[in-house]
Design a protein around this motif. Structure first.
Motif, mmCIF file in Angstrom:
data_model
loop_
_atom_site.group_PDB
_atom_site.id
_atom_site.type_symbol
_atom_site.label_atom_id
_atom_site.label_comp_id
_atom_site.label_asym_id
_atom_site.label_seq_id
_atom_site.Cartn_x
_atom_site.Cartn_y
_atom_site.Cartn_z
ATOM 1 N N HIS A 114 1.014 -1.201 0.120
ATOM 2 C CA HIS A 114 -0.147 -0.090 0.058
ATOM 3 C C HIS A 114 1.129 1.217 0.026
ATOM 4 O O HIS A 114 1.972 1.232 0.698
ATOM 5 N N VAL A 115 0.646 2.358 -0.485
ATOM 6 C CA VAL A 115 1.197 3.722 -0.549
ATOM 7 C C VAL A 115 0.667 4.694 0.153
ATOM 8 O O VAL A 115 -0.685 4.842 -0.069
ATOM 9 N N ASP A 150 3.679 13.568 4.075
ATOM 10 C CA ASP A 150 3.757 14.469 5.473
ATOM 11 C C ASP A 150 2.287 14.352 6.233
ATOM 12 O O ASP A 150 1.414 14.220 5.664
ATOM 13 N N GLY A 151 2.465 14.165 7.554
ATOM 14 C CA GLY A 151 1.315 13.842 8.350
ATOM 15 C C GLY A 151 0.397 15.020 8.196
ATOM 16 O O GLY A 151 -0.720 14.733 8.419
ATOM 17 N N ARG A 152 0.830 16.531 8.325
ATOM 18 C CA ARG A 152 0.117 17.546 8.086
ATOM 19 C C ARG A 152 -0.821 17.407 6.740
ATOM 20 O O ARG A 152 -2.130 17.611 6.627
ATOM 21 N N ASP A 153 -0.087 17.192 5.625
ATOM 22 C CA ASP A 153 -0.811 17.242 4.532
ATOM 23 C C ASP A 153 -1.690 15.886 4.229
ATOM 24 O O ASP A 153 -2.803 15.982 3.707
ATOM 25 N N GLU A 154 -1.669 15.035 5.034
ATOM 26 C CA GLU A 154 -2.404 13.871 4.981
ATOM 27 C C GLU A 154 -3.801 14.140 5.750
ATOM 28 O O GLU A 154 -4.820 13.676 5.113
ATOM 29 N N ALA A 186 -10.782 10.006 9.749
ATOM 30 C CA ALA A 186 -9.749 8.655 9.614
ATOM 31 C C ALA A 186 -10.125 7.811 8.320
ATOM 32 O O ALA A 186 -9.174 7.437 7.816
ATOM 33 N N ALA A 187 -11.390 7.835 7.913
ATOM 34 C CA ALA A 187 -11.668 7.105 6.756
ATOM 35 C C ALA A 187 -11.481 7.408 5.553
ATOM 36 O O ALA A 187 -11.181 6.958 4.517
ATOM 37 N N THR A 191 -4.087 6.051 5.008
ATOM 38 C CA THR A 191 -4.075 4.671 5.763
ATOM 39 C C THR A 191 -5.384 4.125 6.046
ATOM 40 O O THR A 191 -5.596 3.137 6.970
ATOM 41 N N SER A 192 -6.349 4.618 5.377
ATOM 42 C CA SER A 192 -7.886 4.248 5.630
ATOM 43 C C SER A 192 -8.120 2.718 5.547
ATOM 44 O O SER A 192 -7.537 2.003 4.795
#
Length: 253
Positions: A114-115, A150-154, A186-187, A191-192
């Motif tokens: 998974h990417v 980047d976690g904030r971008d996510e 989160a959905a 990484t959903s």
């Protein structure tokens, strides 16, 4: 003699973990490739990226042998791609294509890929290689490759995706706000559908997440290891698992 002692110690650590509570999802910040290359005397520190990428396969074999079903590896952040020199970034992209994507996509592999990340920031060839790895793998173990991440971008992308979904359905904005929840966001994460990491390991001695899995790491246990990623040994990994198994997870309490 040193190798014999190392092997004996690894067996001892493995036995000690036999009945221990192990994480089902381990995430790793693979830090220190360039510093390792300089330490080894390489004239071009970018060579460390290739050694680091090749080391992923070995680390995954350790995880599989212990039944750790989910692994996430932080390959390159958006900052890495933006701030590093063009020559180094091009080299890193070739490494991702030739080592990470191609090896993982070999027939009969144990890992389903998974990417996570903004793939539109990657060169076409790298993006296509990763997409092939995703489509051609279906092993029982799950590997998430975080690249252009980047976690904030996510989180921004997740909220944008959520709003777009409601907009297409004609949901009024006030109703969207009333219904908004952590689960709803989160959905829409990269990484959903995947479990949050139980343990995050960072090599190289740096003690920060650097934007890695900011949402998912809310209740993760953190372990920082002084060795550089290409030199990360099985005993280092087993020590991280031993540390995890000795902790009492409070999950926010």
């Amino acid at each position: 003699m040193l190798q014999l002692l190392y092997a004996a110690y690894a067996r001892r650590l493995t036995r000690a973990l036999r009945d221990a509570a192990l994480p089902r999802h381990v995430a790793m910040v693979m830090d220190g490739n360039r510093r390792w290359a300089r330490q080894q005397g390489f004239g071009n520190p970018s060579v460390g990226h290739r050694y680091g990428a090749e080391h992923v396969e070995e680390v995954l074999s350790w995880c599989a042998s212990l039944g750790i079903g989910h692994v996430t590896v932080f390959v390159a952040s958006t900052d890495n791609l933006r701030k590093r020199g063009s020559e180094e970034v091009s080299y890193l992209m070739r490494v991702i294509e030739e080592v990470v994507a191609e090896r993982l996509a070999r027939p009969g592999g144990q890992w389903q890929v998974h990417v996570a990340g903004r793939l539109d920031t990657l060169p076409d060839s790298t993006r296509e290689a990763l997409k092939r790895a995703v489509s051609q793998t279906d092993g029982p173990f799950k590997l998430t490759v975080a690249v252009g991440y980047d976690g904030r971008d996510e989180i921004v992308d997740a909220v944008r995706s959520l709003l777009d979904t409601h907009a297409l359905a004609g949901t009024p904005l006030l109703d969207v706000a009333d219904q908004l929840s952590a689960d709803a966001i989160a959905a829409h994460l990269y990484t959903s559908g995947l479990p949050d990491p139980d343990l995050i390991i960072r090599t190289s001695g740096e003690q920060r997440l650097s934007g890695f899995l900011l949402w998912q790491a809310a209740y993760s246990e953190l372990y920082f290891c002084d060795v550089y990623w290409p030199g990360f040994r099985k005993i280092d990994f087993l020590r991280a698992l031993r540390s995890y198994s000795s902790r009492h997870r409070r999950l926010g309490a």
